[in-house]
Design a protein around this motif. Structure first.
Motif, PDB file in Angstrom:
ATOM      1  N   ALA A  33      13.539  50.409  41.394  1.00  0.00           N
ATOM      2  CA  ALA A  33      12.442  51.325  42.018  1.00  0.00           C
ATOM      3  C   ALA A  33      12.937  51.537  43.534  1.00  0.00           C
ATOM      4  O   ALA A  33      12.731  52.525  43.998  1.00  0.00           O
ATOM      5  N   ILE A  34      13.071  50.374  44.331  1.00  0.00           N
ATOM      6  CA  ILE A  34      13.129  50.190  45.724  1.00  0.00           C
ATOM      7  C   ILE A  34      14.633  51.245  45.804  1.00  0.00           C
ATOM      8  O   ILE A  34      14.656  52.094  46.811  1.00  0.00           O
ATOM      9  N   PRO A  35      15.808  50.974  45.294  1.00  0.00           N
ATOM     10  CA  PRO A  35      16.952  51.686  45.739  1.00  0.00           C
ATOM     11  C   PRO A  35      16.655  53.201  45.307  1.00  0.00           C
ATOM     12  O   PRO A  35      17.172  54.211  45.754  1.00  0.00           O
ATOM     13  N   ALA A  36      15.789  53.601  44.106  1.00  0.00           N
ATOM     14  CA  ALA A  36      15.671  54.873  43.783  1.00  0.00           C
ATOM     15  C   ALA A  36      14.732  55.523  44.879  1.00  0.00           C
ATOM     16  O   ALA A  36      15.274  56.559  45.478  1.00  0.00           O
ATOM     17  N   GLY A  37      13.784  55.005  45.480  1.00  0.00           N
ATOM     18  CA  GLY A  37      13.294  55.676  46.535  1.00  0.00           C
ATOM     19  C   GLY A  37      14.345  55.622  47.914  1.00  0.00           C
ATOM     20  O   GLY A  37      14.033  56.779  48.456  1.00  0.00           O
ATOM     21  N   LEU A  38      15.096  54.588  48.061  1.00  0.00           N
ATOM     22  CA  LEU A  38      16.136  54.814  49.242  1.00  0.00           C
ATOM     23  C   LEU A  38      17.155  55.958  48.864  1.00  0.00           C
ATOM     24  O   LEU A  38      16.997  56.749  49.904  1.00  0.00           O
ATOM     25  N   SER A  39      17.406  56.291  47.647  1.00  0.00           N
ATOM     26  CA  SER A  39      18.355  57.223  47.325  1.00  0.00           C
ATOM     27  C   SER A  39      17.752  58.674  47.616  1.00  0.00           C
ATOM     28  O   SER A  39      18.266  59.531  48.099  1.00  0.00           O
ATOM     29  N   LEU A  40      16.389  58.907  47.235  1.00  0.00           N
ATOM     30  CA  LEU A  40      15.713  60.092  47.404  1.00  0.00           C
ATOM     31  C   LEU A  40      15.591  60.520  48.961  1.00  0.00           C
ATOM     32  O   LEU A  40      15.614  61.534  49.291  1.00  0.00           O
ATOM     33  N   LEU A  41      15.221  59.514  49.670  1.00  0.00           N
ATOM     34  CA  LEU A  41      15.015  59.558  51.191  1.00  0.00           C
ATOM     35  C   LEU A  41      16.426  59.764  51.693  1.00  0.00           C
ATOM     36  O   LEU A  41      16.567  60.917  52.796  1.00  0.00           O
ATOM     37  N   VAL A  42      17.432  59.183  51.481  1.00  0.00           N
ATOM     38  CA  VAL A  42      19.001  59.541  51.835  1.00  0.00           C
ATOM     39  C   VAL A  42      19.231  60.817  51.467  1.00  0.00           C
ATOM     40  O   VAL A  42      19.994  61.551  52.398  1.00  0.00           O
ATOM     41  N   ALA A  43      19.119  61.296  50.355  1.00  0.00           N
ATOM     42  CA  ALA A  43      19.583  62.637  49.820  1.00  0.00           C
ATOM     43  C   ALA A  43      18.734  63.736  50.718  1.00  0.00           C
ATOM     44  O   ALA A  43      19.460  64.603  51.239  1.00  0.00           O
ATOM     45  N   GLY A  44      17.558  63.447  51.030  1.00  0.00           N
ATOM     46  CA  GLY A  44      16.959  64.478  52.070  1.00  0.00           C
ATOM     47  C   GLY A  44      17.406  64.207  53.436  1.00  0.00           C
ATOM     48  O   GLY A  44      17.680  65.364  53.980  1.00  0.00           O
ATOM     49  N   ILE A  45      17.576  63.259  54.108  1.00  0.00           N
ATOM     50  CA  ILE A  45      18.366  62.901  55.413  1.00  0.00           C
ATOM     51  C   ILE A  45      19.635  63.601  55.473  1.00  0.00           C
ATOM     52  O   ILE A  45      20.178  64.351  56.258  1.00  0.00           O
ATOM     53  N   TRP A  46      20.581  63.375  54.147  1.00  0.00           N
ATOM     54  CA  TRP A  46      21.627  63.944  54.363  1.00  0.00           C
ATOM     55  C   TRP A  46      21.967  65.492  54.188  1.00  0.00           C
ATOM     56  O   TRP A  46      22.624  66.115  54.803  1.00  0.00           O
ATOM     57  N   PHE A  47      20.993  65.920  53.296  1.00  0.00           N
ATOM     58  CA  PHE A  47      20.876  67.447  53.051  1.00  0.00           C
ATOM     59  C   PHE A  47      20.731  68.047  54.308  1.00  0.00           C
ATOM     60  O   PHE A  47      21.168  69.142  54.665  1.00  0.00           O
ATOM     61  N   ALA A  48      19.512  67.794  55.057  1.00  0.00           N
ATOM     62  CA  ALA A  48      19.112  68.292  56.015  1.00  0.00           C
ATOM     63  C   ALA A  48      20.024  68.059  57.428  1.00  0.00           C
ATOM     64  O   ALA A  48      20.418  68.738  58.398  1.00  0.00           O
ATOM     65  N   GLY A  49      20.603  66.725  57.552  1.00  0.00           N
ATOM     66  CA  GLY A  49      21.397  66.357  58.612  1.00  0.00           C
ATOM     67  C   GLY A  49      22.844  66.886  58.533  1.00  0.00           C
ATOM     68  O   GLY A  49      23.438  67.457  59.627  1.00  0.00           O
ATOM     69  N   ALA A  50      23.309  67.068  57.325  1.00  0.00           N
ATOM     70  CA  ALA A  50      24.936  67.665  57.123  1.00  0.00           C
ATOM     71  C   ALA A  50      25.098  68.847  57.639  1.00  0.00           C
ATOM     72  O   ALA A  50      25.908  69.525  57.967  1.00  0.00           O
ATOM     73  N   ARG A  51      23.776  69.737  57.420  1.00  0.00           N
ATOM     74  CA  ARG A  51      24.010  71.222  57.684  1.00  0.00           C
ATOM     75  C   ARG A  51      24.060  71.463  59.083  1.00  0.00           C
ATOM     76  O   ARG A  51      24.510  72.618  59.468  1.00  0.00           O
ATOM     77  N   LYS A  52      23.796  70.712  59.850  1.00  0.00           N
ATOM     78  CA  LYS A  52      24.062  71.091  61.487  1.00  0.00           C
ATOM     79  C   LYS A  52      25.166  70.694  61.654  1.00  0.00           C
ATOM     80  O   LYS A  52      25.836  71.291  62.859  1.00  0.00           O
TER      81      LYS A  52
END
Length: 412
Positions: free
Chosen positions: A171-190
Motif C-alpha cells: 500500500a505504501i509503495p502504491a501511494g508513493l507511485s501515484l504521487l511520483v506519477a503526478g510529480i513526473w507528469f507535471a514536472g517533465a512537461r517543463k
C-alpha cells in the motif's frame, strides 16, 4: 542530443525526476520478493507456490522490455512513464487487498509487464532532454536511485510487517507511485526538448531504419551475448549470495540476508568508476571490457578464498556484482544513446535489457542447480569462465563499435 540546451540547474532538476521515477519502480517491483516468506506464511501456502508470482513477473518484465521499447520510440515518453507508474500503483494496491495466492500471481505478472513501460521511454526522454555529459551523469544517478530503492524496500518491508502486516508493504509503495506519477507528469512537461518527438536532429528521419539491420551494422550480436552473461552473474550472485554465505560459514539466514545490504554500496562505487573510465576512453564496449577483466580477476581470487573468511567472501562477491553493474551502465544505459539519431534509442534499450533478464532468469535456476550438485567451488569456476567469455566478446567488438559510433557521429 537535445533540441534545446538546458541550464545546469534544469539538467539537475530533470535528472532528479528521472532518478525519482526509477527509485519508485524498484520500491514497487522488489517489495513482493522481500515479503514473500511472510506472504506464504500468512496465506498458508508453500514458498514455491508463492514464488510463482516472482517467476511470472520476471518473465513478463523481460518480454515487456522489447515491446515497450518499440512503442517507446513512437509514443510520448512522458505519458508512457506516468501511465506505467499509475498502473504499477494500482496493481500494488490490488495485491494489498487480495487474499488468494493465484490471483496475486496473476496481478504480479501484470505488474512486471507494466514495470517494463518505464525503462525504455526513460532512456529516450533522457537522450532528448539532456546533453551527453548530463546524460552520463544522470545514468549514474539512476543506478544509484535503484540501489537506494533496493535498500528502501528491505527497510520498509520488515517495518511494515512488524507494525501492520505485509499488506502495508504494498500500500505504501502504491501511494508513493501515484504521487511520483503526478510529480513526473507535471514536472517533465517543463522541459521543451521532448516536444521534438523522435526527430532529435535532422539526421533522424534520413537515417531511420529497422532495429535488426542496425544491430547487425553496429556489431551488437556479440555484445548481446556479453549482456546475457552480465545479467546472469549480476542477478544470479545477488539472489544466491545469502545461500552461499550460509552454506560456507553457517551464519544463519538472518545474517546472510542482511549481508546483501553491502551490494548497493558497491554498485554505486562501481558505476561511478565506470563513468569516470568512460569519460577517458569514450567507448562503452572498451570500458565494459576493462570491467569484465576486473571481474575475471575478482572471480579468480574468489576461487582461492571463497571459504577462507566470511568478510572476504562477501567483499569479493560484492566486487564481482559491482563490476557487473558497471558493465550494465555501459551496455544498457549508455550504449543505446548512439541509436538516438536513428530514432531507435528506446527500441535498442528495450531489446538489450530483455537479454539482461534472459541471463538473469537462467542463472537463478542454473546457480542453484550447479551449487547443489557440484558445490560452490565449481560454481565459482564457472563464474570465472563466464567473466573470461565476457572479456573476449567485448574485446572482439571494441574496434567495430568504435567505427560504428565514429561513422554515426560523422553522419550527424
Amino acid at each position: 542530443m537535445p533540441a534545446v540546451k538546458l541550464s545546469p540547474r534544469q539538467s539537475f532538476i530533470f535528472s532528479s525526476l528521472c532518478c525519482l521515477v526509477y527509485f519508485t519502480s524498484y520500491m514497487t517491483r522488489l517489495n513482493y520478493g522481500a515479503a514473500i516468506s511472510e506472504i506464504a506464511d500468512s496465506l498458508r501456502v508453500s514458498n514455491s507456490l508463492a514464488g510463482m508470482a516472482l517467476i511470472g513477473s520476471f518473465i513478463a518484465y523481460g518480454i515487456g522490455q522489447p515491446i515497450f521499447g518499440l512503442i517507446g520510440d513512437r509514443l510520448p515518453p512522458r505519458h508512457m512513464i506516468a501511465s506505467g507508474l499509475v498502473a504499477t500503483a494500482l496493481l500494488n494496491l490490488a495485491v494489498a487487498n487480495t487474499g488468494n495466492i493465484y490471483l496475486i500471481t496473476v496481478i504480479w505478472c501484470f505488474n512486471g509487464l507494466f514495470q517494463a513501460m518505464l525503462w525504455p521511454p526513460l532512456v529516450r526522454i533522457m537522450t532528448q532532454t539532456l546533453s551527453r555529459e548530463a546524460y552520463n551523469n544522470a545514468s549514474v544517478g539512476v543506478v544509484a536511485a535503484a540501489s537506494a530503492g533496493t535498500i528502501g524496500v528491505y527497510l520498509l518491508v520488515p517495518l511494515c510487517i512488524v507494525l501492520s502486516g505485509w499488506r502495508m508493504s504494498f500500500a505504501i509503495p502504491a501511494g508513493l507511485s501515484l504521487l511520483v506519477a503526478g510529480i513526473w507528469f507535471a514536472g517533465a512537461r517543463k522541459f521543451p526538448s521532448q516536444s521534438s518527438g523522435g526527430a532529435m536532429n535532422p539526421v533522424t528521419e534520413q537515417a531511420s531504419g529497422k532495429a535488426v539491420p542496425l544491430i547487425f551494422a553496429s556489431g551488437l550480436l556479440p555484445i548481446i551475448a556479453a549482456i546475457v552473461l552480465q545479467g546472469a552473474l549480476r542477478d544470479g550472485i545477488t539472489t544466491w549470495m545469502p545461500t552461499f554465505i550460509d552454506d560456507n560459514f553457517g551464519l544463519g539466514n538472518s545474517f546472510s540476508i542482511l549481508s546483501t545490504a553491502v551490494l548497493p554500496a558497491f554498485t554505486i562505487i562501481s558505476v561511478s568508476a565506470a563513468s569516470f573510465v568512460q569519460r577517458i576512453l569514450q567507448n562503452e564496449v572498451r570500458t565494459a571490457t576493462l570491467f569484465w577483466a576486473a571481474a575475471l580477476v575478482t572471480a579468480g581470487l574468489l576461487i582461492a578464498l571463497y571459504n577462507a573468511n566470511a568478510i572476504i567472501g562477501i567483499a569479493l562477491m560484492a566486487c564481482l556484482t559491482g563490476c557487473m553493474h558497471g558493465i550494465n551502465l555501459m551496455l544498457i544505459s549508455l550504449l543505446p544513446v548512439h541509436f538516438a539519431k536513428f530514432g531507435k534509442v528506446a527500441t535498442i534499450s528495450g531489446i538489450l535489457n530483455a537479454f539482461t533478464y534472459l541471463g538473469s532468469a537462467g542463472s537463478i535456476y542454473g546457480i542453484a542447480a550447479m551449487s547443489g550438485r557440484f558445490g560452490w567451488e565449481i560454481t565459482i569456476v564457472v563464474w570465472c569462465a563466464m567473466a573470461l567469455a565476457g572479456v573476449i566478446l567485448c574485446a572482439f567488438c571494441t574496434k567495430r563499435w568504435h567505427r560504428f559510433i565514429a561513422k554515426a557521429g560523422q553522419e550527424a
